[in-house]
Design a protein around this motif. Structure first.
Motif, PDB file in Angstrom:
ATOM      1  N   ASN A  35     -74.972  30.768 -63.233  1.00 16.50           N
ATOM      2  CA  ASN A  35     -73.592  31.011 -63.617  1.00 16.50           C
ATOM      3  C   ASN A  35     -73.559  32.057 -64.721  1.00 16.50           C
ATOM      4  OD1 ASN A  35     -72.503  29.068 -61.877  1.00 16.50           O
ATOM      5  ND2 ASN A  35     -72.914  27.436 -63.346  1.00 16.50           N
ATOM      6  N   GLN A  38     -70.563  32.263 -70.600  1.00 17.77           N
ATOM      7  CA  GLN A  38     -69.175  32.098 -70.989  1.00 17.77           C
ATOM      8  C   GLN A  38     -69.044  32.250 -72.496  1.00 17.77           C
ATOM      9  OE1 GLN A  38     -66.589  31.503 -68.591  1.00 17.77           O
ATOM     10  NE2 GLN A  38     -68.339  32.154 -67.346  1.00 17.77           N
ATOM     11  N   THR A  40     -67.639  31.260 -75.908  1.00 16.85           N
ATOM     12  CA  THR A  40     -67.125  30.001 -76.450  1.00 16.85           C
ATOM     13  C   THR A  40     -66.400  30.177 -77.781  1.00 16.85           C
ATOM     14  OG1 THR A  40     -69.239  29.519 -77.540  1.00 16.85           O
ATOM     15  CG2 THR A  40     -68.928  28.674 -75.301  1.00 16.85           C
ATOM     16  N   ASP A  62     -72.270  30.333 -74.288  1.00 18.10           N
ATOM     17  CA  ASP A  62     -72.895  29.058 -73.907  1.00 18.10           C
ATOM     18  C   ASP A  62     -74.337  29.235 -73.435  1.00 18.10           C
ATOM     19  OD1 ASP A  62     -72.439  30.311 -71.480  1.00 18.10           O
ATOM     20  OD2 ASP A  62     -71.483  28.583 -70.532  1.00 18.10           O
ATOM     21  N   LEU A 125     -71.932  38.917 -68.503  1.00 15.26           N
ATOM     22  CA  LEU A 125     -70.648  38.364 -68.913  1.00 15.26           C
ATOM     23  C   LEU A 125     -69.569  38.763 -67.924  1.00 15.26           C
ATOM     24  CD1 LEU A 125     -68.992  36.882 -71.140  1.00 15.26           C
ATOM     25  CD2 LEU A 125     -68.615  39.142 -72.175  1.00 15.26           C
TER      26      LEU A 125
END
Length: 437
Positions: A35, A38, A40, A62, A125
């Protein structure tokens, strides 16, 4: 040694096809998921208007991230252009940018976390994140009183603020419609301005915006030329000496401008309010300072002026459009990739001609100011953000003679965000000082 041996065995197993290893990289132990990383948290926070001048900028994710650079973690100041500095935090979850020089009082900083930022597992990202904050402009009440009047303008229609000569003070530039010139005005440090030079051949100069379009660390200017249906690009030589660097054609009765990184790719783009076409055109920067017209939002009513900001705090830059014929302001929401959709109009604006964004009341969200040219003798209306990107009327500053342009800055050095108004009917510029708490 044991880890290295295990990775070597896994690599051989993958090579000979004994197991399906997918995108195994042999990287950190936290790289089992593919994934994308992210975001945060950021520090300073989004639309913060009380940031210390010596602050660093941090982004937390993260996942552990590779080191950042000037091409992946990009910072622009609206008084100073593209910032240089030291990047730290590689192979951790927090990347930090420490600028070489302190921020300037009331300066707006635009931070671009691009899609080129990578986690240590190789993922990028997505989507990019773009936001702004302002350095130490926190002491105002949102109530304005008249300050200096600068005469000698010729049909003043556009204003831009920035530190043209890097002396630490907020200067001004004025688009003079009647003589097709841009006047460059420098601040003496006490809020008094004098014209030092001008740039001609800007046919029907109607609006200005300051941007570092070539990333060289000083502020350039873009000019909306309604007479020529062009956007003129003026390059700063580094000390406030501007010269023409070409034009973007095909902008029908160009009347308003805004600058920002709409698509999060690390360079500053433009948006143009084309009143003749009832549209807003998006001009993307190709990275070298050349602009390409890529998209238009149509169906607006006399689009005259623009302001940009993250009204709804979702990590991209939105637009607001002043519609002269429609007597309204329309907010355009950014989808994160530079595509915009229109919200319901904010009415009761009489001949809306100009916009400026700022946190006038220091409550942590981004408000708007609107110049209404045909409201009696002219006025500036203050619209407060409800915190979710919705705007409500707050107050009016009257007795402006044909108000046609606005700019925000701390003119008197008291840390409160002030306004300047170009009045075409009076051939002057008035400064409006924000009353302190």
């Amino acid at each position: 040694m044991k880890t290295s041996f295990r990775n070597s065995i896994l690599a051989l197993v993958c090579l000979f096809g004994f197991v399906g290893c997918g995108d195994w990289t042999g990287g950190d132990s936290d790289s089992t998921t593919l994934n994308p990383p992210q975001l945060t948290g950021v520090n300073p926070t989004v639309n913060n208007s009380s940031v210390n001048l010596g602050n660093s900028i941090a982004a937390t994710f993260d996942k552990k991230m590779n080191s950042a650079s000037a091409g992946t973690f990009v910072v622009y100041g609206n008084k100073t252009g593209k910032l240089t500095g030291l990047y730290t935090g590689g192979r951790s979850q927090t990347l930090v940018f420490n600028p070489d020089f302190a921020f300037k009082t009331s300066e707006v900083l635009e931070v671009i976390l691009t899609g080129s930022l990578k986690a240590t597992d190789g993922t990028s990202l997505a989507p990019p994140f773009v936001y702004r904050f302002r350095a130490e402009a926190l002491a105002g009440t949102g109530v304005f009183t008249a300050g200096d009047t600068i005469s000698g303008m010729t049909g003043a229609r556009g204003l831009a603020a920035g530190d043209w000569d890097d002396d630490g003070y907020s200067d001004l530039a004025v688009a003079n419609f009647s003589n097709s010139r841009v006047a460059i005005m420098k601040n003496d440090g006490s809020g008094d301005f004098g014209v030092t030079s001008s740039v001609g051949s800007q046919s029907g100069a109607s609006a200005l915006v300051a941007l570092d379009f070539d990333g060289d660390g000083d502020l350039d200017l873009a000019v909306a030329n309604s007479g020529g249906s062009t956007v003129g690009i003026l390059r700063n030589g580094g000390s406030g000496n501007f010269s023409s660097a070409g034009a973007v054609i095909g902008q029908l009765d160009a009347s308003g401008l805004a600058a920002g990184d709409w698509d999060g790719d690390g360079d500053i783009d433009l948006a143009v309010a084309n009143s003749g076409g009832d549209e807003v055109a998006i001009l993307e920067n190709d990275g070298t300072g050349s602009f390409v017209d890529v998209e238009s939002t149509i169906g607006l009513s006399g689009a005259t002026a623009l302001a940009s900001g993250d009204w709804d705090d979702d990590g991209d830059l939105d637009l607001a459009v002043a519609n002269f014929s429609g007597n309204s302001v329309v907010v355009l929401d950014n989808d994160g990739d530079g595509g915009f959709t229109a919200d319901s109009p904010i009415g009761a604006q009489t001949g809306a001609t100009a916009l400026a964004a700022g946190d006038w009341d220091a409550d942590g969200d981004l408000d708007l100011a609107v110049a209404n040219k045909t409201a009696g003798a002219g006025e500036v209306a203050i619209l407060q953000n409800d915190g979710d990107g919705g705007f409500t009327f707050d107050s009016r500053i009257e007795a402006q003679t044909g108000a046609t342009a606005l700019a925000a800055g701390d003119w008197d050095g008291d840390d409160a965000l002030d306004l300047a108004v170009a009045n075409s009917g009076g051939d002057n510029v008035k400064t409006l000082e924000n009353v302190l708490f």
